[in-house]
Design a protein around this motif. Structure first.
Motif, PDB file in Angstrom:
ATOM      1  N   UNK A 319      13.110  47.450  37.741  1.00  0.00           N
ATOM      2  CA  UNK A 319      11.747  47.679  39.096  1.00  0.00           C
ATOM      3  C   UNK A 319      10.534  48.109  38.095  1.00  0.00           C
ATOM      4  N   UNK A 320      10.155  48.922  37.799  1.00  0.00           N
ATOM      5  CA  UNK A 320       9.293  49.347  37.535  1.00  0.00           C
ATOM      6  C   UNK A 320       8.821  48.311  35.941  1.00  0.00           C
ATOM      7  N   UNK A 321       9.767  47.972  35.372  1.00  0.00           N
ATOM      8  CA  UNK A 321       9.081  47.109  34.775  1.00  0.00           C
ATOM      9  C   UNK A 321       8.739  45.591  35.047  1.00  0.00           C
ATOM     10  N   UNK A 322       9.257  45.171  36.321  1.00  0.00           N
ATOM     11  CA  UNK A 322       9.083  44.164  37.038  1.00  0.00           C
ATOM     12  C   UNK A 322       8.054  43.679  37.575  1.00  0.00           C
ATOM     13  N   UNK A 323       7.548  44.732  37.904  1.00  0.00           N
ATOM     14  CA  UNK A 323       6.407  45.211  39.237  1.00  0.00           C
ATOM     15  C   UNK A 323       4.944  44.723  38.145  1.00  0.00           C
ATOM     16  N   UNK A 324       5.040  45.710  36.092  1.00  0.00           N
ATOM     17  CA  UNK A 324       4.193  45.818  35.824  1.00  0.00           C
ATOM     18  C   UNK A 324       4.144  44.674  35.122  1.00  0.00           C
ATOM     19  N   UNK A 325       5.041  44.040  34.969  1.00  0.00           N
ATOM     20  CA  UNK A 325       4.521  42.242  34.245  1.00  0.00           C
ATOM     21  C   UNK A 325       4.167  41.814  35.421  1.00  0.00           C
ATOM     22  N   UNK A 326       4.977  41.560  36.736  1.00  0.00           N
ATOM     23  CA  UNK A 326       3.949  41.172  38.227  1.00  0.00           C
ATOM     24  C   UNK A 326       2.386  40.803  38.008  1.00  0.00           C
ATOM     25  N   UNK A 327       1.700  42.326  38.151  1.00  0.00           N
ATOM     26  CA  UNK A 327       0.752  42.479  37.946  1.00  0.00           C
ATOM     27  C   UNK A 327       0.393  42.155  36.810  1.00  0.00           C
ATOM     28  N   UNK A 328       0.367  42.218  35.674  1.00  0.00           N
ATOM     29  CA  UNK A 328      -0.168  41.593  34.618  1.00  0.00           C
ATOM     30  C   UNK A 328      -0.330  39.733  34.883  1.00  0.00           C
ATOM     31  N   UNK A 329       0.649  39.441  34.881  1.00  0.00           N
ATOM     32  CA  UNK A 329       0.948  37.421  35.106  1.00  0.00           C
ATOM     33  C   UNK A 329       0.013  37.361  36.370  1.00  0.00           C
ATOM     34  N   UNK A 330      -0.471  38.042  37.566  1.00  0.00           N
ATOM     35  CA  UNK A 330      -0.677  37.737  38.583  1.00  0.00           C
ATOM     36  C   UNK A 330      -2.054  37.348  38.326  1.00  0.00           C
ATOM     37  N   UNK A 331      -2.207  38.442  37.477  1.00  0.00           N
ATOM     38  CA  UNK A 331      -4.170  38.539  37.056  1.00  0.00           C
ATOM     39  C   UNK A 331      -4.125  37.889  35.753  1.00  0.00           C
ATOM     40  N   UNK A 332      -3.461  38.166  35.040  1.00  0.00           N
ATOM     41  CA  UNK A 332      -3.884  36.778  34.543  1.00  0.00           C
ATOM     42  C   UNK A 332      -3.815  35.166  34.734  1.00  0.00           C
ATOM     43  N   UNK A 333      -2.922  35.194  35.634  1.00  0.00           N
ATOM     44  CA  UNK A 333      -2.673  33.813  35.915  1.00  0.00           C
ATOM     45  C   UNK A 333      -3.681  33.423  37.460  1.00  0.00           C
ATOM     46  N   UNK A 334      -4.863  34.527  37.706  1.00  0.00           N
ATOM     47  CA  UNK A 334      -6.044  34.288  39.237  1.00  0.00           C
ATOM     48  C   UNK A 334      -7.120  33.960  38.337  1.00  0.00           C
TER      49      UNK A 334
END
Length: 408
Positions: A319-334
Protein backbone atom coordinates in the motif's frame (compact mmCIF):
# COMPACT_ATOMS: atom_id res chain seq x y z
CA UNK A 1 0.57 41.04 9.15
CA UNK A 2 2.75 42.48 6.37
CA UNK A 3 3.71 40.47 3.31
CA UNK A 4 7.45 40.75 4.02
CA UNK A 5 6.96 39.66 7.63
CA UNK A 6 4.85 36.69 6.52
CA UNK A 7 7.45 35.71 3.92
CA UNK A 8 10.16 35.71 6.59
CA UNK A 9 8.07 33.47 8.84
CA UNK A 10 7.37 31.06 5.98
CA UNK A 11 11.11 30.96 5.27
CA UNK A 12 11.80 30.26 8.94
CA UNK A 13 9.27 27.42 8.89
CA UNK A 14 11.02 25.92 5.87
CA UNK A 15 14.37 26.21 7.63
CA UNK A 16 12.99 24.37 10.66
CA UNK A 17 11.69 21.57 8.40
CA UNK A 18 15.16 21.29 6.87
CA UNK A 19 16.68 21.08 10.36
CA UNK A 20 14.22 18.36 11.33
CA UNK A 21 15.18 16.19 8.35
CA UNK A 22 18.95 16.39 8.91
CA UNK A 23 18.82 13.26 11.06
CA UNK A 24 20.71 12.28 14.18
CA UNK A 25 23.05 9.52 12.93
CA UNK A 26 26.36 10.19 11.23
CA UNK A 27 30.06 10.66 11.78
CA UNK A 28 31.76 11.66 15.01
CA UNK A 29 31.70 15.42 15.45
CA UNK A 30 34.45 17.65 16.81
CA UNK A 31 32.39 18.28 19.94
CA UNK A 32 30.56 15.02 20.75
CA UNK A 33 26.82 15.57 20.58
CA UNK A 34 24.59 13.03 22.36
CA UNK A 35 22.10 11.49 19.99
CA UNK A 36 19.31 12.24 22.44
CA UNK A 37 20.22 15.94 22.33
CA UNK A 38 20.19 15.95 18.51
CA UNK A 39 16.80 14.24 18.48
CA UNK A 40 15.40 16.82 20.89
CA UNK A 41 16.68 19.61 18.63
CA UNK A 42 15.30 18.08 15.42
CA UNK A 43 11.92 17.19 16.90
CA UNK A 44 11.72 20.58 18.60
CA UNK A 45 12.36 22.13 15.19
CA UNK A 46 9.41 20.24 13.71
CA UNK A 47 7.12 21.27 16.57
CA UNK A 48 8.23 24.90 16.21
CA UNK A 49 7.68 24.72 12.45
CA UNK A 50 4.10 23.53 12.92
CA UNK A 51 3.34 26.20 15.54
CA UNK A 52 4.80 28.99 13.36
CA UNK A 53 2.95 27.75 10.29
CA UNK A 54 -0.27 27.66 12.28
CA UNK A 55 0.36 31.15 13.68
CA UNK A 56 0.84 32.61 10.21
CA UNK A 57 -2.17 30.70 8.83
CA UNK A 58 -4.70 30.91 11.67
CA UNK A 59 -7.64 30.80 9.28
CA UNK A 60 -6.38 27.43 8.00
CA UNK A 61 -6.41 28.48 4.38
CA UNK A 62 -4.92 25.62 2.39
CA UNK A 63 -4.62 24.67 -1.24
CA UNK A 64 -5.70 21.11 -1.90
CA UNK A 65 -3.16 19.24 -3.95
CA UNK A 66 -2.40 15.66 -4.90
CA UNK A 67 1.03 15.65 -3.23
CA UNK A 68 -0.04 16.56 0.31
CA UNK A 69 -3.21 14.46 -0.06
CA UNK A 70 -1.25 11.32 -1.03
CA UNK A 71 1.33 12.04 1.66
CA UNK A 72 -1.48 12.21 4.22
CA UNK A 73 -2.89 8.92 2.92
CA UNK A 74 0.55 7.38 3.52
CA UNK A 75 -0.19 7.76 7.22
CA UNK A 76 -2.86 5.05 6.93
CA UNK A 77 -0.57 2.05 6.28
CA UNK A 78 2.03 3.61 8.59
CA UNK A 79 -0.37 3.71 11.54
CA UNK A 80 -1.92 0.30 10.76
CA UNK A 81 1.47 -1.42 10.67
CA UNK A 82 2.89 0.50 13.62
CA UNK A 83 -0.09 -0.09 15.91
CA UNK A 84 0.91 -3.70 16.61
CA UNK A 85 4.18 -2.40 18.13
CA UNK A 86 6.39 -4.99 16.35
CA UNK A 87 8.83 -2.15 15.75
CA UNK A 88 8.34 -0.78 19.27
CA UNK A 89 6.89 2.50 20.47
CA UNK A 90 9.37 4.29 18.23
CA UNK A 91 7.16 3.37 15.27
CA UNK A 92 4.20 5.29 16.69
CA UNK A 93 6.50 8.20 17.48
CA UNK A 94 7.63 8.24 13.83
CA UNK A 95 3.97 8.17 12.74
CA UNK A 96 3.30 11.25 14.87
CA UNK A 97 6.33 12.91 13.33
CA UNK A 98 5.10 12.15 9.82
CA UNK A 99 1.64 13.49 10.71
CA UNK A 100 3.13 16.73 12.06
CA UNK A 101 5.36 17.00 8.98
CA UNK A 102 2.40 16.56 6.63
CA UNK A 103 0.30 18.98 8.67
CA UNK A 104 2.98 21.66 8.37
CA UNK A 105 3.08 21.18 4.60
CA UNK A 106 -0.72 21.53 4.48
CA UNK A 107 -0.45 24.86 6.28
CA UNK A 108 2.32 26.05 3.94
CA UNK A 109 0.37 25.01 0.85
CA UNK A 110 -1.44 28.35 1.04
CA UNK A 111 1.70 29.96 -0.46
CA UNK A 112 2.24 27.36 -3.20
CA UNK A 113 1.48 29.43 -6.27
CA UNK A 114 3.80 28.17 -8.99
CA UNK A 115 6.48 30.76 -8.14
CA UNK A 116 10.12 30.33 -7.16
CA UNK A 117 9.76 31.39 -3.52
CA UNK A 118 10.30 27.93 -2.05
CA UNK A 119 13.15 27.23 -4.48
CA UNK A 120 14.99 30.20 -2.98
CA UNK A 121 14.15 29.07 0.58
CA UNK A 122 15.45 25.60 -0.32
CA UNK A 123 18.73 26.90 -1.70
CA UNK A 124 19.34 29.25 1.23
CA UNK A 125 18.69 26.65 3.92
CA UNK A 126 20.78 23.89 2.40
CA UNK A 127 23.57 26.31 1.57
CA UNK A 128 23.64 27.19 5.28
CA UNK A 129 23.90 23.46 6.08
CA UNK A 130 26.77 23.10 3.62
CA UNK A 131 28.39 26.14 5.22
CA UNK A 132 28.54 24.25 8.51
CA UNK A 133 30.14 21.32 6.70
CA UNK A 134 32.78 23.57 5.14
CA UNK A 135 33.44 25.22 8.50
CA UNK A 136 33.95 21.82 10.11
CA UNK A 137 36.39 20.83 7.37
CA UNK A 138 38.41 24.01 7.93
CA UNK A 139 38.43 23.66 11.71
CA UNK A 140 39.32 19.94 11.79
CA UNK A 141 40.19 18.33 8.45
CA UNK A 142 40.88 15.02 10.16
CA UNK A 143 37.40 14.84 11.67
CA UNK A 144 35.78 15.96 8.40
CA UNK A 145 37.64 13.37 6.27
CA UNK A 146 37.84 10.35 8.59
CA UNK A 147 39.33 6.99 7.63
CA UNK A 148 36.12 5.32 8.84
CA UNK A 149 34.38 6.71 5.73
CA UNK A 150 37.33 6.11 3.43
CA UNK A 151 38.41 9.74 3.51
CA UNK A 152 35.03 10.98 2.28
CA UNK A 153 33.70 14.29 3.56
CA UNK A 154 31.37 14.15 6.58
CA UNK A 155 29.85 16.72 8.90
CA UNK A 156 32.29 17.57 11.68
CA UNK A 157 30.01 20.07 13.43
CA UNK A 158 26.72 18.26 12.86
CA UNK A 159 26.68 14.46 12.20
CA UNK A 160 26.07 14.36 8.45
CA UNK A 161 27.05 11.42 6.25
CA UNK A 162 28.69 11.76 2.79
CA UNK A 163 25.46 10.83 0.92
CA UNK A 164 23.57 13.55 2.81
CA UNK A 165 26.14 16.21 2.00
CA UNK A 166 26.32 15.07 -1.61
CA UNK A 167 22.53 15.24 -1.90
CA UNK A 168 22.31 18.79 -0.55
CA UNK A 169 25.19 19.97 -2.74
CA UNK A 170 23.74 18.40 -5.89
CA UNK A 171 20.23 19.76 -5.34
CA UNK A 172 21.20 23.39 -4.71
CA UNK A 173 23.72 23.26 -7.58
CA UNK A 174 21.08 22.09 -10.03
CA UNK A 175 18.48 24.61 -8.86
CA UNK A 176 20.98 27.49 -8.98
CA UNK A 177 22.09 26.58 -12.51
CA UNK A 178 18.45 26.68 -13.60
CA UNK A 179 17.93 30.08 -11.94
CA UNK A 180 20.91 31.43 -13.88
CA UNK A 181 19.55 30.07 -17.15
CA UNK A 182 16.17 31.63 -16.35
CA UNK A 183 17.88 34.95 -15.53
CA UNK A 184 16.45 34.95 -12.02
CA UNK A 185 19.88 35.51 -10.48
CA UNK A 186 23.22 36.88 -11.65
CA UNK A 187 26.26 34.75 -12.41
CA UNK A 188 28.37 36.13 -9.56
CA UNK A 189 25.76 35.25 -6.94
CA UNK A 190 25.28 31.84 -8.52
CA UNK A 191 29.03 31.14 -8.52
CA UNK A 192 29.13 31.78 -4.76
CA UNK A 193 26.76 28.83 -4.35
CA UNK A 194 27.71 26.52 -7.23
CA UNK A 195 31.51 26.46 -6.83
CA UNK A 196 31.65 25.56 -3.10
CA UNK A 197 28.79 23.09 -3.52
CA UNK A 198 30.58 21.27 -6.34
CA UNK A 199 33.80 21.13 -4.29
CA UNK A 200 31.94 19.59 -1.37
CA UNK A 201 30.17 17.16 -3.72
CA UNK A 202 33.53 16.05 -5.13
CA UNK A 203 34.92 15.52 -1.62
CA UNK A 204 31.99 13.28 -0.67
CA UNK A 205 32.61 10.91 -3.64
CA UNK A 206 28.84 10.41 -3.79
CA UNK A 207 27.97 8.71 -7.07
CA UNK A 208 24.20 8.79 -6.65
CA UNK A 209 24.12 12.54 -6.07
CA UNK A 210 26.45 13.17 -9.01
CA UNK A 211 24.38 11.01 -11.35
CA UNK A 212 21.15 12.59 -10.11
CA UNK A 213 22.57 16.08 -10.68
CA UNK A 214 23.70 15.31 -14.24
CA UNK A 215 20.58 13.44 -15.35
CA UNK A 216 18.27 15.91 -13.61
CA UNK A 217 19.93 18.88 -15.30
CA UNK A 218 19.82 17.18 -18.71
CA UNK A 219 16.07 16.59 -18.37
CA UNK A 220 15.37 20.03 -16.91
CA UNK A 221 17.43 21.95 -19.46
CA UNK A 222 16.03 19.74 -22.22
CA UNK A 223 12.58 21.02 -21.28
CA UNK A 224 13.80 24.59 -21.90
CA UNK A 225 15.77 24.09 -25.11
CA UNK A 226 12.91 24.94 -27.46
CA UNK A 227 12.09 28.21 -25.69
CA UNK A 228 15.41 29.41 -24.20
CA UNK A 229 18.51 30.41 -26.15
CA UNK A 230 20.50 30.42 -22.88
CA UNK A 231 19.51 26.81 -22.26
CA UNK A 232 20.64 25.83 -25.76
CA UNK A 233 24.02 27.55 -25.29
CA UNK A 234 24.53 26.00 -21.87
CA UNK A 235 23.65 22.55 -23.16
CA UNK A 236 26.10 22.86 -26.05
CA UNK A 237 28.92 24.02 -23.77
CA UNK A 238 28.13 21.30 -21.24
CA UNK A 239 28.35 18.60 -23.91
CA UNK A 240 31.67 20.02 -25.13
CA UNK A 241 33.13 20.22 -21.60
CA UNK A 242 31.94 16.69 -20.82
CA UNK A 243 33.65 15.35 -23.95
CA UNK A 244 36.90 17.12 -23.06
CA UNK A 245 36.73 15.82 -19.48
CA UNK A 246 36.16 12.23 -20.61
CA UNK A 247 39.06 12.36 -23.09
CA UNK A 248 41.51 14.27 -20.90
CA UNK A 249 40.64 13.04 -17.43
CA UNK A 250 38.98 9.69 -18.08
CA UNK A 251 41.23 7.67 -15.77
CA UNK A 252 40.93 10.19 -12.93
CA UNK A 253 37.15 10.27 -13.27
CA UNK A 254 37.01 6.47 -13.24
CA UNK A 255 39.15 6.34 -10.09
CA UNK A 256 36.91 8.91 -8.39
CA UNK A 257 33.82 7.00 -9.42
CA UNK A 258 35.07 3.61 -8.21
CA UNK A 259 36.35 5.05 -4.87
CA UNK A 260 39.01 2.35 -4.69
CA UNK A 261 36.44 -0.46 -4.83
CA UNK A 262 36.75 -3.58 -6.92
CA UNK A 263 34.62 -3.97 -10.03
CA UNK A 264 32.69 -6.83 -8.40
CA UNK A 265 31.96 -4.83 -5.27
CA UNK A 266 30.88 -1.88 -7.39
CA UNK A 267 28.48 -3.95 -9.52
CA UNK A 268 26.86 -5.31 -6.36
CA UNK A 269 26.13 -1.69 -5.35
CA UNK A 270 28.63 -1.80 -2.46
CA UNK A 271 26.94 -4.82 -0.92
CA UNK A 272 23.40 -3.44 -1.00
CA UNK A 273 22.08 -6.34 -3.06
CA UNK A 274 22.68 -8.79 -0.22
CA UNK A 275 20.44 -6.79 2.10
CA UNK A 276 17.81 -6.39 -0.62
CA UNK A 277 17.74 -10.11 -1.40
CA UNK A 278 17.44 -10.99 2.29
CA UNK A 279 14.60 -8.47 2.76
CA UNK A 280 12.62 -9.81 -0.19
CA UNK A 281 13.17 -13.42 0.90
CA UNK A 282 11.97 -12.84 4.47
CA UNK A 283 8.58 -14.48 5.25
CA UNK A 284 5.66 -12.08 5.71
CA UNK A 285 2.01 -12.41 6.56
CA UNK A 286 -0.65 -10.99 4.24
CA UNK A 287 -1.08 -8.02 6.56
CA UNK A 288 2.66 -7.37 6.59
CA UNK A 289 2.77 -7.53 2.80
CA UNK A 290 -0.06 -5.02 2.51
CA UNK A 291 0.85 -2.61 5.33
CA UNK A 292 4.44 -3.42 6.30
CA UNK A 293 6.18 -3.88 9.64
CA UNK A 294 5.81 -0.33 10.95
CA UNK A 295 7.94 2.77 10.62
CA UNK A 296 11.52 2.09 11.65
CA UNK A 297 15.05 3.30 11.01
CA UNK A 298 15.12 2.08 7.37
CA UNK A 299 17.25 -0.96 8.19
CA UNK A 300 16.88 -4.73 7.91
CA UNK A 301 18.86 -7.15 10.02
CA UNK A 302 20.86 -4.28 11.44
CA UNK A 303 22.00 -3.10 7.99
CA UNK A 304 20.70 -0.07 6.10
CA UNK A 305 18.24 -0.86 3.29
CA UNK A 306 19.41 2.04 1.10
CA UNK A 307 16.50 1.78 -1.32
CA UNK A 308 13.37 3.88 -0.93
CA UNK A 309 11.05 1.37 -2.57
CA UNK A 310 12.22 -1.60 -0.51
CA UNK A 311 12.27 0.51 2.66
CA UNK A 312 8.66 1.55 2.02
CA UNK A 313 7.70 -2.05 1.24
CA UNK A 314 9.34 -3.22 4.48
CA UNK A 315 7.75 -0.55 6.67
CA UNK A 316 4.48 0.38 4.89
CA UNK A 317 3.87 -2.59 2.61
CA UNK A 318 2.54 -2.68 -0.92
CA UNK A 319 0.00 0.00 0.00
CA UNK A 320 2.79 2.38 0.85
CA UNK A 321 4.68 1.52 -2.34
CA UNK A 322 1.56 2.28 -4.39
CA UNK A 323 1.08 5.65 -2.67
CA UNK A 324 4.73 6.69 -3.10
CA UNK A 325 4.62 5.62 -6.76
CA UNK A 326 1.43 7.68 -7.16
CA UNK A 327 3.22 10.74 -5.75
CA UNK A 328 6.05 10.43 -8.28
CA UNK A 329 3.69 9.68 -11.18
CA UNK A 330 1.28 12.52 -10.37
CA UNK A 331 4.05 15.10 -9.98
CA UNK A 332 5.85 13.85 -13.08
CA UNK A 333 2.65 13.85 -15.11
CA UNK A 334 1.78 17.37 -13.96
CA UNK A 335 5.25 18.58 -14.94
CA UNK A 336 4.97 17.04 -18.41
CA UNK A 337 1.57 18.66 -18.99
CA UNK A 338 2.79 22.17 -18.10
CA UNK A 339 4.04 24.49 -20.86
CA UNK A 340 7.82 25.12 -20.88
CA UNK A 341 8.88 27.48 -18.10
CA UNK A 342 11.56 27.88 -15.44
CA UNK A 343 9.34 26.61 -12.58
CA UNK A 344 8.51 23.54 -14.67
CA UNK A 345 12.21 22.91 -15.33
CA UNK A 346 13.03 23.18 -11.60
CA UNK A 347 10.21 20.75 -10.80
CA UNK A 348 11.46 18.28 -13.43
CA UNK A 349 14.95 18.47 -11.93
CA UNK A 350 13.71 17.77 -8.39
CA UNK A 351 11.37 14.94 -9.40
CA UNK A 352 13.98 13.22 -11.57
CA UNK A 353 16.64 13.61 -8.89
CA UNK A 354 14.42 11.99 -6.25
CA UNK A 355 13.45 9.19 -8.64
CA UNK A 356 17.11 8.39 -9.40
CA UNK A 357 18.23 8.64 -5.77
CA UNK A 358 15.38 6.39 -4.64
CA UNK A 359 17.27 3.38 -6.03
CA UNK A 360 20.19 3.67 -3.60
CA UNK A 361 18.82 5.96 -0.87
CA UNK A 362 15.85 5.60 1.50
CA UNK A 363 13.49 8.38 2.53
CA UNK A 364 10.45 8.64 0.27
CA UNK A 365 8.15 7.05 2.83
CA UNK A 366 8.94 9.20 5.86
CA UNK A 367 9.77 12.80 6.77
CA UNK A 368 13.00 13.38 4.87
CA UNK A 369 14.83 15.82 2.58
CA UNK A 370 13.46 13.89 -0.40
CA UNK A 371 9.89 14.71 0.59
CA UNK A 372 10.94 18.35 0.99
CA UNK A 373 12.38 18.28 -2.55
CA UNK A 374 9.08 16.90 -3.83
CA UNK A 375 7.16 19.50 -1.81
CA UNK A 376 9.11 22.23 -3.59
CA UNK A 377 8.26 20.55 -6.90
CA UNK A 378 4.58 20.53 -5.88
CA UNK A 379 4.75 24.25 -5.07
CA UNK A 380 6.24 24.91 -8.52
CA UNK A 381 3.49 22.98 -10.27
CA UNK A 382 0.62 24.60 -8.37
CA UNK A 383 -1.65 26.94 -10.31
CA UNK A 384 -1.06 30.64 -9.58
CA UNK A 385 -3.37 31.96 -6.88
CA UNK A 386 -5.96 34.55 -7.85
CA UNK A 387 -4.95 38.13 -7.05
CA UNK A 388 -7.38 39.41 -4.39
CA UNK A 389 -6.70 43.02 -5.45
CA UNK A 390 -8.20 42.45 -8.89
CA UNK A 391 -11.94 42.94 -9.36
CA UNK A 392 -13.97 39.80 -9.63
CA UNK A 393 -15.24 39.01 -13.13
CA UNK A 394 -18.70 40.35 -13.81
CA UNK A 395 -21.44 37.78 -13.57
CA UNK A 396 -22.95 36.79 -16.85
CA UNK A 397 -26.31 38.44 -17.41
CA UNK A 398 -29.19 36.20 -18.25
CA UNK A 399 -31.77 37.54 -20.64
CA UNK A 400 -34.93 38.34 -18.65
CA UNK A 401 -38.34 38.34 -20.41
CA UNK A 402 -40.15 41.69 -20.64
CA UNK A 403 -43.07 40.49 -18.52
CA UNK A 404 -40.69 39.51 -15.76
CA UNK A 405 -38.93 42.90 -15.81
CA UNK A 406 -42.30 44.64 -15.41
CA UNK A 407 -43.03 42.72 -12.20
CA UNK A 408 -39.69 43.49 -10.58
Amino acid sequence: MGTDHTSKIVGAVWGLLVLNTLGSAGAQTIIPLPRSLIQVVTMGALGAAFVLALAVNLRLRIRAGAFVFLLTLLLVPSVISSANLESGFGALFRCARLALFAGTLWLLSRWWDGGLTFVRHHIRMYFAVLGSVAAGALISPGAALPDLYGGRLVGALWPLTPPQIGQYAAVITGLTVLLVLGRRTDRASAAVIIVPALVLLALTHTRTATLGLLVGLVLAIGSLILTSAAARRFFAWAVLCAAVAVVGFGSALQAWFLRGQSQEYFTSLTGREKVWDALLAAPRTTSEQLFGMGLGDKSFGGLPIDNSWLAVYHEQGLTGVALVAAIIIVLGGAALLRPPSLPRACAIFLISYCAIASYTEAGLGDASPYLLHLAVAASLLAAPAADPTLPAPAASRRRVPRWAREWR
